[in-house]
Enzyme design. Structure first.
Site, short mmCIF file in Angstrom:
data_model
loop_
_atom_site.label_atom_id
_atom_site.label_comp_id
_atom_site.label_asym_id
_atom_site.label_seq_id
_atom_site.Cartn_x
_atom_site.Cartn_y
_atom_site.Cartn_z
N ASP A 66 3.68 1.01 12.22
CA ASP A 66 2.51 0.31 11.66
C ASP A 66 2.37 -1.12 12.20
OD1 ASP A 66 1.83 2.53 10.27
OD2 ASP A 66 2.49 1.81 8.31
N LYS B 76 0.83 -1.21 0.00
CA LYS B 76 0.00 0.00 0.00
C LYS B 76 0.87 1.26 0.00
CE LYS B 76 -1.91 1.70 4.01
NZ LYS B 76 -1.57 3.13 4.15
N ASN B 77 1.82 1.31 0.91
CA ASN B 77 2.60 2.54 1.05
C ASN B 77 3.57 2.76 -0.11
OD1 ASN B 77 1.22 2.91 3.38
ND2 ASN B 77 2.94 2.63 4.78
N ARG C 156 -0.89 14.68 13.28
CA ARG C 156 -0.39 14.53 11.91
C ARG C 156 -0.42 15.83 11.10
NH1 ARG C 156 -2.15 8.59 9.89
NH2 ARG C 156 -0.10 8.63 9.00
N PRO C 157 0.42 16.79 11.48
CA PRO C 157 0.47 18.04 10.71
C PRO C 157 1.13 17.83 9.34
CG PRO C 157 2.15 18.03 12.43
CD PRO C 157 1.37 16.75 12.58
N CYS D 208 -6.27 7.69 9.14
CA CYS D 208 -6.48 7.10 10.47
C CYS D 208 -6.34 8.17 11.54
CB CYS D 208 -5.44 6.02 10.72
SG CYS D 208 -5.68 4.54 9.74
N ARG E 243 -8.91 -0.74 4.12
CA ARG E 243 -8.06 0.33 3.56
C ARG E 243 -6.69 -0.22 3.18
NH1 ARG E 243 -6.87 5.16 6.99
NH2 ARG E 243 -5.47 5.31 5.24
C1 UD1 Z 1 3.62 7.06 6.32
C2 UD1 Z 1 2.87 5.78 6.09
C3 UD1 Z 1 2.22 5.30 7.39
C4 UD1 Z 1 3.28 5.17 8.49
C5 UD1 Z 1 4.09 6.45 8.59
C6 UD1 Z 1 5.27 6.33 9.54
C7 UD1 Z 1 2.12 5.97 3.81
C8 UD1 Z 1 0.98 6.11 2.86
N1 UD1 Z 1 1.82 6.01 5.10
O1 UD1 Z 1 2.69 8.04 6.76
O2 UD1 Z 1 1.64 4.02 7.15
O3 UD1 Z 1 2.64 4.95 9.72
O4 UD1 Z 1 4.62 6.82 7.31
O5 UD1 Z 1 6.10 5.28 9.16
O6 UD1 Z 1 3.25 5.75 3.41
N2 UD1 Z 1 4.92 14.92 10.67
C9 UD1 Z 1 4.97 16.26 10.96
N3 UD1 Z 1 4.84 17.15 9.93
C10 UD1 Z 1 4.67 16.75 8.64
C11 UD1 Z 1 4.62 15.38 8.36
C12 UD1 Z 1 4.74 14.48 9.40
O7 UD1 Z 1 5.13 16.67 12.11
O8 UD1 Z 1 4.56 17.61 7.75
C13 UD1 Z 1 5.02 13.95 11.78
C14 UD1 Z 1 3.74 13.14 11.92
O9 UD1 Z 1 2.78 13.81 12.68
C15 UD1 Z 1 4.25 11.90 12.60
C16 UD1 Z 1 5.65 11.73 11.99
O10 UD1 Z 1 6.01 13.00 11.46
O11 UD1 Z 1 4.37 12.10 13.98
C17 UD1 Z 1 5.73 10.68 10.90
O12 UD1 Z 1 4.89 11.02 9.86
P1 UD1 Z 1 5.20 10.65 8.33
O13 UD1 Z 1 6.51 9.94 8.26
O14 UD1 Z 1 5.02 11.87 7.51
O15 UD1 Z 1 4.05 9.62 8.02
P2 UD1 Z 1 3.09 9.57 6.77
O16 UD1 Z 1 3.85 9.89 5.52
O17 UD1 Z 1 1.85 10.31 7.04
#
Ligand code: UD1
Length: 418
Positions: A302, A20-21, A119-120, A114, A397
């Site tokens: 995850d 998926k990712n 998640r900013p 989710c 999902r």
């Molecule tokens: C991706 C994965 C998700 C996995 C996560 C962490 C996909 C589609 N989803 O999610 O399954 O759980 O990586 O391995 O690939 N953060 C910020 N600011 C930002 C972006 C992120 O503060 O602009 C923080 C988030 O709140 C979180 C952390 O960084 O605490 C990790 O997030 P991120 O690595 O961005 O995860 P996703 O890409 O959303």
């Protein structure tokens, strides 16, 4: 609703679905191609259908037959991502970079997905701004605009997976050179780099925290197979650990699960790695073990929920420290309904293993997020009697058919569709 009953040791072999990712950012990358891109081994999961809905809304022609997805992005006539897709799936934010390149404009709401932490998206915005995008926010809508992106220096204070992907998607067709420091190193990002390079991009450093992108003028449609899903594989390893047995998982790169296998082996499970398969052997009841989640190559957040379900059925105590998302312990509330003993303190959880033949008792559980739903299934397999799980749309999902897969391994499980 999923109905699951206590299951004896699991046995057999299954093929693991595509990731998926990996496929979601690859679908966003298809937007950058002049022509048609074909992906094989694509999982038939809700998030893929959602991403396909977005691509079709903005003008792409898509066909999804079996596990082959064809995307023709020759014409893109809209730059807006409809609100309901954004609420359904956080990964829609990944379209920002690609849309900016194609339409010089992108409009989206704050992302959903989710409910695990705030998640900013500040790091996504930072990356696109570094490349020359102008981003404004109005009443919950984010509008990104550019006269034309140019290479820049992006330095991430935290290796966000999605922000690294967005930066890559925006940089490959930008003018000049982009350096991304502090990039996330997840295998799915390496997959995206390999795809983009196959399409004609020039990315160096794939799989490391330092990426250099030399902008090119155009990218071309290609055909590419999506790698096996390491999180789905890890979920099924957890199921075998909770119930015992001997199972072969095929179509997965074991090197992407090294920290998981190392951690899980402390429960008493034994793993045999092949080139693209993993065999797990679990005799008797798992022992308690500890995990600390972190960015790749550390233990993936995850798999924290599925691991918690194993711990609830284990002999001895276990600890979890969740460092990636601040509120990802909703699963604990559901496992408590099975009689598990779990204490949560901020980002730490302590699970008091309930050794004994049937430490857990079947109950009615609710899937509250994708991986939490899978954890509820594992908990139900380890509990005496019958467990009913509602909210299965979350599970769909990310899992093509969790009941089909676990049934093939001997689990007593059925999906009662309404
Ligand atoms: C991706 C994965 C998700 C996995 C996560 C962490 C996909 C589609 N989803 O999610 O399954 O759980 O990586 O391995 O690939 N953060 C910020 N600011 C930002 C972006 C992120 O503060 O602009 C923080 C988030 O709140 C979180 C952390 O960084 O605490 C990790 O997030 P991120 O690595 O961005 O995860 P996703 O890409 O959303």
């Amino acid at each position: 609703m999923i109905l699951v009953r206590n299951t004896g040791p699991l046995s057999g072999a299954i093929e693991i679905q595509g990731s998926k990712n990996a496929v979601l950012p690859m679908m966003a990358a298809a937007l950058l191609a002049e022509g048609t891109t074909i992906f094989t081994n694509v999982p038939r999961i809700q998030d893929v259908f959602c991403m396909m809905g977005i691509l079709q809304f903005i003008g792409c022609k898509c066909s999804f037959v079996g596990n082959t997805l064809t995307i023709d992005a020759s014409v893109i006539d809209r730059a807006r991502i409809p609100e309901h897709y954004v609420t359904a799936m956080r990964s829609s934010v990944m379209m920002l970079g690609a849309l900016l390149v194609r339409k010089k404009e992108a409009l989206t709401r704050y992302p959903g997905g989710c409910l695990i932490g705030s998640r900013p998206i500040d790091l996504h915005i930072k990356a696109l701004t570094c490349l020359g995008a102008e981003i404004t926010e109005e009443k919950g809508w984010i509008r990104a605009r550019t006269e034309g992106l140019t290479g820049g220096e992006i330095s991430f204070p935290y290796p966000s997976v999605g922000a690294t992907e967005n930066a890559l998607l925006a940089a490959v067709l930008s003018r000049g050179i982009t350096r991304i420091e502090g990039a996330a190193k997840e295998p799915e990002i390496e997959e995206l780099c390999l795809l983009l390079n196959q399409m004609g991009a020039k990315i160096q450093g794939a799989g490391t925290g330092s990426l250099t992108v030399t902008g090119v003028k155009r990218l071309f449609g290609v055909t590419r197979r999506v790698a096996g899903d390491r999180i789905v594989a890890g979920t099924y390893l957890a199921a075998v650990m909770a119930r015992g047995g001997k199972v072969l998982l095929k179509g997965i790169n074991p090197k992407h699960l090294l920290s998981v296998l190392e951690t899980f082996s402390r429960s008493g499970a034994v793993f045999h790695m092949g080139e693209d398969q993993i065999e797990v052997v679990m005799e008797g009841c798992p022992r308690g073990f500890d995990i600390v989640t972190g960015p790749y190559p550390e233990f993936p957040t995850d798999l924290q929920s599925p691991a918690m379900a194993v711990m609830a059925a284990a002999r001895g105590d276990s600890r979890i420290k969740e460092t990636v998302f601040e509120s990802r312990f909703a699963t604990a509330g559901e496992l408590l309904k099975l009689g598990a003993r779990i204490e949560i303190d901020g980002r730490n959880a302590r699970i008091f293993g309930a050794a004994g033949k049937f430490p857990l008792k079947g109950a009615e559980l609710e899937a509250r997020d994708l991986r939490g739903g899978a954890a509820a299934v594992i908990g139900g397999m380890a509990a005496e009697g019958e467990t009913k799980i509602t909210g299965c749309r979350y599970i769909r999902r990310g899992y093509e058919d969790i009941c089909r897969d676990l049934k093939a391994l001997g689990a007593s499980i059925e999906d009662r569709k309404p």
